[in-house]
Design a protein around this motif. Structure first.
Motif, mmCIF file in Angstrom:
data_model
loop_
_atom_site.group_PDB
_atom_site.id
_atom_site.type_symbol
_atom_site.label_atom_id
_atom_site.label_comp_id
_atom_site.label_asym_id
_atom_site.label_seq_id
_atom_site.Cartn_x
_atom_site.Cartn_y
_atom_site.Cartn_z
ATOM 1 N N UNK A 242 0.803 -1.481 0.060
ATOM 2 C CA UNK A 242 0.183 -0.204 -0.185
ATOM 3 C C UNK A 242 0.702 1.368 -0.088
ATOM 4 N N UNK A 243 1.931 1.270 0.652
ATOM 5 C CA UNK A 243 2.847 2.420 0.842
ATOM 6 C C UNK A 243 3.294 2.894 -1.289
ATOM 7 N N UNK A 244 3.937 1.624 -2.177
ATOM 8 C CA UNK A 244 3.955 2.356 -3.274
ATOM 9 C C UNK A 244 2.783 2.245 -4.126
ATOM 10 N N UNK A 245 3.359 4.087 -4.809
ATOM 11 C CA UNK A 245 2.807 4.184 -5.497
ATOM 12 C C UNK A 245 3.198 4.883 -6.781
ATOM 13 N N UNK B 108 -6.075 -6.097 -14.444
ATOM 14 C CA UNK B 108 -6.660 -5.286 -13.248
ATOM 15 C C UNK B 108 -4.957 -4.424 -13.940
ATOM 16 N N UNK B 109 -5.525 -3.519 -13.186
ATOM 17 C CA UNK B 109 -4.514 -1.749 -13.079
ATOM 18 C C UNK B 109 -4.219 -1.146 -12.222
ATOM 19 N N UNK B 110 -3.624 -1.068 -10.946
ATOM 20 C CA UNK B 110 -4.070 -0.908 -9.633
ATOM 21 C C UNK B 110 -2.930 0.380 -9.213
ATOM 22 N N UNK B 111 -2.917 0.233 -8.315
ATOM 23 C CA UNK B 111 -1.874 1.467 -7.187
ATOM 24 C C UNK B 111 -1.731 1.071 -6.634
ATOM 25 N N UNK B 112 -2.234 0.141 -5.348
ATOM 26 C CA UNK B 112 -1.905 -0.210 -4.234
ATOM 27 C C UNK B 112 -2.852 -1.725 -3.756
ATOM 28 N N UNK B 113 -2.945 -2.092 -3.619
ATOM 29 C CA UNK B 113 -3.235 -3.646 -3.684
ATOM 30 C C UNK B 113 -4.391 -3.770 -2.438
ATOM 31 N N UNK B 114 -5.152 -2.684 -1.830
ATOM 32 C CA UNK B 114 -6.412 -2.921 -2.198
ATOM 33 C C UNK B 114 -7.347 -2.139 -3.582
ATOM 34 N N UNK B 115 -6.407 -1.046 -3.685
ATOM 35 C CA UNK B 115 -7.416 -1.381 -4.901
ATOM 36 C C UNK B 115 -7.677 -2.311 -5.719
ATOM 37 N N UNK B 116 -6.485 -3.480 -5.767
ATOM 38 C CA UNK B 116 -6.411 -4.654 -6.654
ATOM 39 C C UNK B 116 -7.591 -5.343 -5.891
ATOM 40 N N UNK B 117 -7.510 -5.637 -5.015
ATOM 41 C CA UNK B 117 -8.547 -6.592 -3.945
ATOM 42 C C UNK B 117 -10.167 -6.246 -4.826
ATOM 43 N N UNK B 118 -10.352 -4.306 -4.692
ATOM 44 C CA UNK B 118 -11.695 -4.450 -4.673
ATOM 45 C C UNK B 118 -12.003 -4.625 -5.671
ATOM 46 N N UNK B 119 -11.172 -4.162 -7.270
ATOM 47 C CA UNK B 119 -10.805 -3.942 -8.525
ATOM 48 C C UNK B 119 -12.015 -5.812 -8.589
ATOM 49 N N UNK B 120 -12.036 -6.816 -7.635
ATOM 50 C CA UNK B 120 -10.776 -8.557 -8.172
ATOM 51 C C UNK B 120 -13.513 -8.779 -7.926
ATOM 52 N N UNK B 121 -13.211 -8.289 -6.302
ATOM 53 C CA UNK B 121 -14.767 -8.010 -5.546
ATOM 54 C C UNK B 121 -15.834 -7.017 -5.846
#
Lengths: 124, 124
Positions: A1-4, A12-25
């Motif tokens: 989550x720290x990296x940007x 999926x394209x994402x900036x942080x792993x939270x975003x990635x999860x949200x794109x999946x579910x």
DNA sequence: CGGCATCCTCACCGATACTG
DNA sequence: CAGTATCGGTGAGGATGCCG
């Protein structure tokens, strides 16, 4: 989550792993679909359709395809007439269930909290 | 999560509490905003803008307003010139942080898993 | 039964310009 | 500094109809 930095994983394209999860579910119906598959195991297409009122066939198909591409559900097609297709969670798919439960818990807390604190009134 | 009736809480309509949570934290920039407020506490508007590259002023303002309406952040306006506005998590807002961390953890697992299993190749 | 192909709408998001 | 206001693109989601 720290990296940007922009990353890619699968579709999926994402900036942080939270975003990635949200794109999946995060699809409108995906949590409900995953919930049903997690709770009662394998479902046929029609069973899911019945279990989820208001969802259209198109959306059910589409969301299932995306979940399949993302590796969280399996699609088993029987070569029979009439067609029979069964959906179930993959190994990876099972790992998302606790996360969904966590989200659900917070939602319930939030519900209570907003009732107590009058957050629930909308000024239309 | 078991019930399938339309409910309302504040600005949100939802069928299950998971959906409610996703409506609160699901905006494109909301997880990142909450992450920063959770990690370093109070931020001024400009600090958030700097901390989140690529976000526009409009989107930052909009997402902050929604988070405020949903009761997860506070907005403190100082009556000075030039203007100074500080944002911070509310009590309720702090409770969302563990949920976000959980989402982030799963995203990282997912990242690894898809690399190992060749899920990461996209057929463009 | 379990789809796919079309067409359409509207909320989400972005770019840009202006302001107390 | 921390915003509004306006315009416009885009894609997720929905309604409907046909098919193996």
């Amino acid at each position: 989550m720290a990296e940007c930095q922009v990353k890619k994983s699968g579709r999926h394209e994402y900036y942080c792993s939270v975003e990635l999860t949200l794109q999946v579910i995060g699809g409108k119906w995906k949590p409900i679909i995953l919930y049903h598959l997690g709770r009662n195991g394998t479902h046929r297409f029609g069973e899911l359709k019945l279990a989820i009122p208001n969802i259209t066939q198109k959306m059910l198909t589409q969301q299932l395809r995306e979940l399949e591409k993302d590796g969280v559900i399996d699609r088993l097609v029987y070569a029979v007439v009439p067609p029979k297709v069964e959906y179930s969670l993959t190994e990876l798919g099972h790992t998302i269930i606790p996360v969904l439960q966590h989200l659900g818990q917070w939602g319930q807390q939030y519900e209570e909290y907003s009732r107590e604190h009058g957050l629930s009134e909308v000024t239309v």
